[in-house]
Design a protein around this motif. Structure first.
Motif, PDB file in Angstrom:
ATOM      1  N   THR A   1     -12.740  10.117   0.532  1.00 52.46           N
ATOM      2  CA  THR A   1     -11.938  11.180   0.937  1.00 52.46           C
ATOM      3  C   THR A   1     -10.275  10.813   0.821  1.00 52.46           C
ATOM      4  O   THR A   1      -9.532  11.686   0.554  1.00 52.46           O
ATOM      5  N   CYS A   2     -10.223   9.398   0.956  1.00 52.41           N
ATOM      6  CA  CYS A   2      -8.897   9.041   1.131  1.00 52.41           C
ATOM      7  C   CYS A   2      -8.489   8.139  -0.206  1.00 52.41           C
ATOM      8  O   CYS A   2      -7.206   8.037  -0.519  1.00 52.41           O
TER       9      CYS A   2
ATOM     10  N   GLN B   1     -10.969  16.218  16.933  1.00 57.34           N
ATOM     11  CA  GLN B   1      -9.780  17.075  17.539  1.00 57.34           C
ATOM     12  C   GLN B   1      -9.155  17.596  16.385  1.00 57.34           C
ATOM     13  O   GLN B   1      -7.994  17.977  16.427  1.00 57.34           O
ATOM     14  N   TYR B   2      -9.754  17.587  15.132  1.00 56.45           N
ATOM     15  CA  TYR B   2      -9.061  17.703  13.772  1.00 56.45           C
ATOM     16  C   TYR B   2      -8.561  19.360  13.928  1.00 56.45           C
ATOM     17  O   TYR B   2      -7.511  19.688  13.547  1.00 56.45           O
TER      18      TYR B   2
ATOM     19  N   ALA C   1     -11.264   2.376  11.364  1.00 60.22           N
ATOM     20  CA  ALA C   1     -12.516   3.698  11.664  1.00 60.22           C
ATOM     21  C   ALA C   1     -13.457   3.638  10.580  1.00 60.22           C
ATOM     22  O   ALA C   1     -14.507   3.655  10.905  1.00 60.22           O
ATOM     23  N   ILE C   2     -13.070   3.224   9.294  1.00 61.47           N
ATOM     24  CA  ILE C   2     -14.078   3.471   8.305  1.00 61.47           C
ATOM     25  C   ILE C   2     -15.091   2.055   8.595  1.00 61.47           C
ATOM     26  O   ILE C   2     -16.182   2.409   8.207  1.00 61.47           O
ATOM     27  N   LEU C   3     -14.549   1.127   8.950  1.00 64.59           N
ATOM     28  CA  LEU C   3     -15.499  -0.151   8.998  1.00 64.59           C
ATOM     29  C   LEU C   3     -16.329  -0.030  10.229  1.00 64.59           C
ATOM     30  O   LEU C   3     -17.484  -0.510  10.290  1.00 64.59           O
TER      31      LEU C   3
ATOM     32  N   VAL D   1      -6.028  11.684  11.304  1.00 68.55           N
ATOM     33  CA  VAL D   1      -6.765  12.699  12.005  1.00 68.55           C
ATOM     34  C   VAL D   1      -8.114  13.060  11.718  1.00 68.55           C
ATOM     35  O   VAL D   1      -8.994  13.014  12.648  1.00 68.55           O
ATOM     36  N   ALA D   2      -8.399  13.096  10.546  1.00 68.24           N
ATOM     37  CA  ALA D   2      -9.622  13.768  10.044  1.00 68.24           C
ATOM     38  C   ALA D   2     -10.807  12.523  10.229  1.00 68.24           C
ATOM     39  O   ALA D   2     -11.834  12.810  10.523  1.00 68.24           O
ATOM     40  N   ILE D   3     -10.254  11.300  10.150  1.00 67.05           N
ATOM     41  CA  ILE D   3     -11.189  10.215  10.093  1.00 67.05           C
ATOM     42  C   ILE D   3     -11.481   9.469  11.326  1.00 67.05           C
ATOM     43  O   ILE D   3     -12.372   9.203  11.932  1.00 67.05           O
TER      44      ILE D   3
END
Length: 320
Positions: free
Chosen positions: A239-240, A129-130, A223-225, A122-124
């Protein structure tokens, strides 16, 4: 093979080794690891009292620390007690309680890690909406569900084992009462328990949390990419990374430990994997989550000087 047809009132815990010299070394190592587990996880719980850390990630981390302390205390206590008192016996009731409590804490642990994976997702993936999705009430309900479901899942196993009355030996070839070594010395029909072990134990208690956790990470990696800047990608991955490291370590040892139920060397390998799960992983958790985490270190510094401002919803993920 001599079969014990009389009701069993106690078991003998064989331990990790019969060598007296090696037992001293094992005792010292286990004692040091257990003390570090207590100190490290209590430090995390203390740091989580800082209101800067009143956020979902550290709320679940506090639950994980409680589970690590509980799991290690339940499983390692007999090693320490045996060396100090020389008593290897455990009552039948005590063995069943230990087996149930260890299974419950291990099951809850996996569910909490799954909830932490969802929090990262959810955070990333949905940062705007977090605050709406991960409210404190929702997190409390999610954590409570993990504790209740994890405890309930183990009840059928305990119930079936408690109905066994015939054992080929009263010596459990392990350092605590775990379901696999207890099954090995039972001369009753264990086919129902083995089927339940593989269907509910491995599928529901291990495989499903594993799949859900890594589904979260599939979306997270995607999402990171898509983050445009290198610094943003690094912050999100950082963070992950702590949670992902713990998940990989834990699931690797769990699959190695319990997917070889009928292998001839299962009991020997189980001791090593179980020792890693109950001592090494809880010891690594505080190191992974706190020593490399500047938020925890700052919280400890603030606690020492009495500075403690902030609210739950003041948190904004650093990668947003």
């Amino acid at each position: 093979m001599q079969v014990n047809q009389t009701p069993v009132t106690y078991f003998i815990i064989k331990g990790i080794s019969d060598d007296p010299q090696l037992q001293r070394l094992i005792f010292l190592l286990v004692l040091l690891m257990y003390l570090f587990i207590l100190c490290g996880n209590l430090t995390i719980l203390f740091a989580c009292q800082d209101s800067h850390l009143h956020i979902p990630m550290y709320f679940f981390l506090g639950n994980l620390s409680i589970l690590d302390i509980s799991c290690s205390t339940i499983s390692l206590n007999k090693i320490l007690i045996h060396f100090i008192t020389g008593d290897r016996t455990v009552s039948y009731t005590g063995c069943m309680v230990q087996m149930h409590m260890f299974g419950s804490t291990a099951s809850v642990n996996l569910l909490i890690l799954t909830a932490m994976g969802y929090d990262r997702y959810v955070a990333i993936c949905k940062p705007l909406q977090y605050h709406m999705v991960m409210k404190i009430g929702i997190c409390a309900i999610l954590a409570s569900a993990c504790w209740v479901l994890g405890s309930v899942q183990v009840i059928p196993f305990t119930f079936i084992v408690c109905r066994f009355s015939c054992y080929s030996s009263i010596e459990i070839n392990h350092f605590f009462c775990d379901i696999v070594p207890v099954m090995k010395i039972c001369c009753d029909d264990t086919s129902v328990l083995e089927m339940l072990f593989f269907i509910e134990g491995l599928l529901t208690m291990i495989l499903i949390p594993f799949v859900l956790t890594f589904m979260s990470y599939i979306f997270i990696i995607y999402a990171i990419l898509r983050i445009r800047t290198n610094s943003g990608r690094l912050k999100a991955f950082y963070t992950c990374s702590s949670h992902l490291t713990v998940v990989l370590l834990l699931y690797t040892t769990l699959f190695s430990q319990y997917l070889t139920l009928n292998h001839s060397n299962t009991l020997k390998s189980n001791k090593l994997f179980a020792l890693f799960n109950t001592a090494a992983v809880p010891l690594l958790n505080p190191i992974i989550y706190s020593l490399k985490n500047k938020d925890v270190k700052m919280a400890l510094k603030r606690s020492c000087v009495g500075l403690n401002p902030g609210k739950w919803n003041d948190f904004q993920p650093s990668w947003v």
